[in-house]
Enzyme design. Structure first.
Site, mmCIF file in Angstrom:
data_model
loop_
_atom_site.group_PDB
_atom_site.id
_atom_site.type_symbol
_atom_site.label_atom_id
_atom_site.label_comp_id
_atom_site.label_asym_id
_atom_site.label_seq_id
_atom_site.Cartn_x
_atom_site.Cartn_y
_atom_site.Cartn_z
ATOM 1 N N ASP A 176 0.822 -1.210 0.000
ATOM 2 C CA ASP A 176 0.000 0.000 0.000
ATOM 3 C C ASP A 176 0.851 1.254 0.000
ATOM 4 O OD1 ASP A 176 0.904 0.233 2.653
ATOM 5 O OD2 ASP A 176 -0.926 -0.607 3.494
ATOM 6 N N ASP A 334 0.936 2.305 -21.347
ATOM 7 C CA ASP A 334 0.932 0.874 -21.603
ATOM 8 C C ASP A 334 0.590 0.619 -23.074
ATOM 9 O OD1 ASP A 334 0.941 -1.893 -20.552
ATOM 10 O OD2 ASP A 334 -1.188 -1.850 -21.065
ATOM 11 N N GLU A 363 5.451 2.530 -23.894
ATOM 12 C CA GLU A 363 5.922 1.141 -23.924
ATOM 13 C C GLU A 363 6.009 0.681 -25.373
ATOM 14 O OE1 GLU A 363 4.758 -3.411 -22.550
ATOM 15 O OE2 GLU A 363 3.202 -1.875 -22.703
ATOM 16 N N ASP A 437 7.335 -7.549 -16.920
ATOM 17 C CA ASP A 437 7.058 -8.394 -18.081
ATOM 18 C C ASP A 437 8.221 -9.298 -18.457
ATOM 19 O OD1 ASP A 437 4.430 -7.556 -18.618
ATOM 20 O OD2 ASP A 437 5.138 -5.746 -19.619
ATOM 21 N N ASP A 505 6.212 -13.926 -15.074
ATOM 22 C CA ASP A 505 5.016 -13.633 -14.287
ATOM 23 C C ASP A 505 4.319 -14.951 -13.905
ATOM 24 O OD1 ASP A 505 2.431 -12.824 -13.476
ATOM 25 O OD2 ASP A 505 1.800 -12.449 -15.542
#
Length: 615
Positions: A176, A334, A363, A437, A505
């Site tokens: 957080d 993105d 990106e 990624d 991932d």
């Protein structure tokens, strides 16, 4: 006699000025064929791609004779043009013989609007918000997505599919904003000058790339006020804040699509009359629709829809403007090459109007100067779109060099980027060795590959052996030094400085190991951060390669009278290189031995190593 080429686009004796040029610049081109080849005439052809391929033929009058070479010259006026120019040359002899050179790329950009330099000069730190630091274990009750929360911070993220065969990414760890604020002094000591956050807006999945509500930060992270407080605390420590703008798609579970009916709004999948329905491309409403890479949970938006455009960047309270006012200093877009050029331009214009020193980073995984996406040559870095790009070509070049690819290939690849990119984009690039990624860089270098042929269970359980970890750390120290020495912002993915491991991932998205950091690596990255802050030559200096053969690479960074030598040995044995440079090298970082000789010195480097030296 040293070989002299007929044309070299990177040598000012053949083309001036160097590389990409601002629109309106007159560019001089010079051919220098050997007199023995007997060429008596030269012609240049320039094709203006953005003018529907219009071609211009320019004669190149003979200018004289120098060092055994004839000299032919032409000038190309770029006034009023922005785009790529593909140019070539034709040399002719009286007997009818001819030679053709090219085509070559000339990037002509709009340089009317200055690009803020703050981003490219300093170190960036990428945070995956759910996994960096938590101030408490949150209660997910009532939150979108039917989440679960790991009680143990050190658990492995869920990677096995559920009963439907889906990996839903609904397991959270509870990182957080308050946890991040607690660690800002740590980041300042590391040398961080920009915080780049993966998506922070409310979303059902832990990666938050399926935005559910652009107007609200995810409640597990805190409140909108907590975000503004985080920005204020970061600014107080001299750090900027960059947000991840995911505008190509939203979430299936979102206020806009509302595929599961969680929100009180009437979403696009619930009624043909929903105000959000035109935002999406339905092939058969309501169950069949365009989605990002065919992933049903990420319905693609129609970026041509005027209402959606107004919502993202057009209106005074648009998403782009609102979060800049809340404290952000820029956006990373993105999948930028999946957004229309005029959409990106609209974001850029809105951001600059709202905050003149804001920065937009795109990106893009390839050379962004000539990228074609969906059949269109993109305008990413021609001015007024992206100020810089994620520099995946640099990452690939570094990995290739340190795994046997040869310094010649590194120099060629990176000089191609430097030649093709406008200076603002080259110096405003987001340079990284690893991201959310890609596999963790330590695992990649230590294990020597991604091991995709192995099962996911095998990759989940994999840990580097002591020998592999030692090799990985040595290579990471050298590779990260190259990263911090290169123009553009050296970007560290959270935890790489602490020695985190993991393949793809979600194994590259484990929680930061507070209290279990690799102290050797952490000390090294702190030293890199200090060097990047201290030396103007690393922040904004020129770059010139002075050695590039086999496993050995060396280049100079220079700003004013400050000269820094960056040298690397990618081999498994000690190596030496002779450098025709003046000055007495003094090691700043790394280990290297210099022995003075006539007209220069010999520099010896240990295996898998790099060194930063002052001259």
């Amino acid at each position: 006699m040293t070989y002299q080429p007929t044309y070299n686009s990177r040598d000012p004796r053949y083309k001036s000025p160097y590389g990409a040029v601002s629109s309106g610049t007159a560019v001089r081109f010079t051919l220098r064929p050997p007199r023995a080849e007997g060429f008596s005439r030269a012609v240049m052809t320039a094709q203006f791609e953005s003018r529907d391929g219009q071609s211009l033929t320019l004669p190149m009058p003979w200018q004289g004779f120098e060092l055994g070479q004839d000299v032919f010259t032409a000038h190309l006026d770029t006034t009023g043009y922005v785009g790529l120019v593909w140019y070539s040359f034709r040399l002719e002899r009286l007997d009818g013989g001819r030679q053709t050179l090219g085509p070559y790329q000339l990037t002509v950009y709009d340089g009317a609007q200055p690009v803020p330099g703050w981003f490219g000069e300093g170190m960036t730190y990428q945070i995956f918000p759910d996994r960096f630091c938590r101030s408490r274990i949150p209660d997910p009750t009532g939150m979108v997505g039917g989440r679960s929360v790991h009680q143990n911070w050190e658990d492995m993220p869920e990677f096995r599919p559920d009963h439907r065969g889906e990996v839903r990414n609904r397991d959270f760890f509870g990182g957080d904003f308050r946890g991040i604020i607690e660690k800002l002094d740590y980041l300042k000591d590391l040398g961080v000058e920009t915080l780049y956050f993966n998506p922070i807006f409310e979303a059902a999945e832990n990666h938050r790339y399926g935005t559910a509500d652009y107007g609200r930060v995810d409640p597990m992270l805190g409140s909108n006020e907590d975000f503004s407080r985080l920005c204020a605390e970061a600014h107080r420590r001299g750090m900027g804040v960059m947000l991840d703008g995911v505008f190509n798609h939203t979430g299936f579970v979102s206020r806009y699509f509302n595929g599961d009916g969680f929100y009180p709004d009437i979403g696009a999948s619930q009624s043909w009359d929903s105000p959000y329905r035109p935002w999406f491309n339905f092939t058969q409403w309501p169950k069949q629709y365009d989605s990002w890479w065919g992933i049903y949970s990420l319905p693609a938006v129609n970026e041509g829809n005027g209402d959606y455009r107004n919502f993202i960047f057009g209106g005074p309270d648009s998403v782009v403007r609102r979060w800049l006012r809340a404290g952000a200093d820029g956006w990373r877009l993105d999948v930028a090459d999946e957004l229309p050029d005029d959409f990106v331009h609209g974001i850029h214009q809105a951001a600059r109007e709202e905050k003149p020193d804001s920065v937009i980073i795109g990106e893009v995984w390839e050379d962004g100067s000539n990228k074609i996406a969906y059949g269109v040559r993109r305008k990413h870095i021609l001015g007024g779109h992206c100020d810089g790009l994620m520099n995946y070509p640099l990452r690939q070049a570094i990995l290739s060099f340190f795994t046997g690819g040869g310094a010649e290939n590194f120099v060629e690849g990176m000089e191609t980027i430097r030649e093709n990119y406008p200076p603002f984009a080259f110096y405003c690039a987001m340079n990284s060795l690893g991201t959310h990624d890609t596999p963790r860089i330590l695992t990649l270098l230590g294990a020597g590959g991604e091991y995709r042929e192995q099962s996911k269970e095998w990759r989940a359980a994999f840990r580097l052996s002591p020998k592999q970890r030692r090799r990985g750390k040595d290579l990471l120290r050298a590779a990260s030094l190259l990263l911090f020495c290169f123009p553009g912002s050296p970007t560290v993915y959270y935890g790489d400085e602490a020695g985190m491991e993991g393949f793809e991932d979600p194994f590259n998205r484990q929680t930061y190991p507070w209290g279990r950091e690799d102290r050797e690596l952490l000390d090294w990255f702190c030293a890199l951060g200090r060097a990047r802050k201290k030396y103007p030559a690393l922040r904004r200096g020129s770059i010139r390669y002075v050695y590039g053969k086999g496993p050995l690479l060396a280049f100079l960074r220079q700003e004013g009278s400050q000269r820094l030598l960056c040298a690397f040995n990618a081999s498994e044995g000690q190596q030496a290189m002779f450098l025709d440079l003046d000055g007495a090298p003094r090691a700043v970082l790394g280990r290297a031995a210099a022995e003075a000789e006539d007209w220069g010195f010999t520099l010896t480097l240990p295996p898998h190593a790099g060194a930063l030296l002052e001259l």
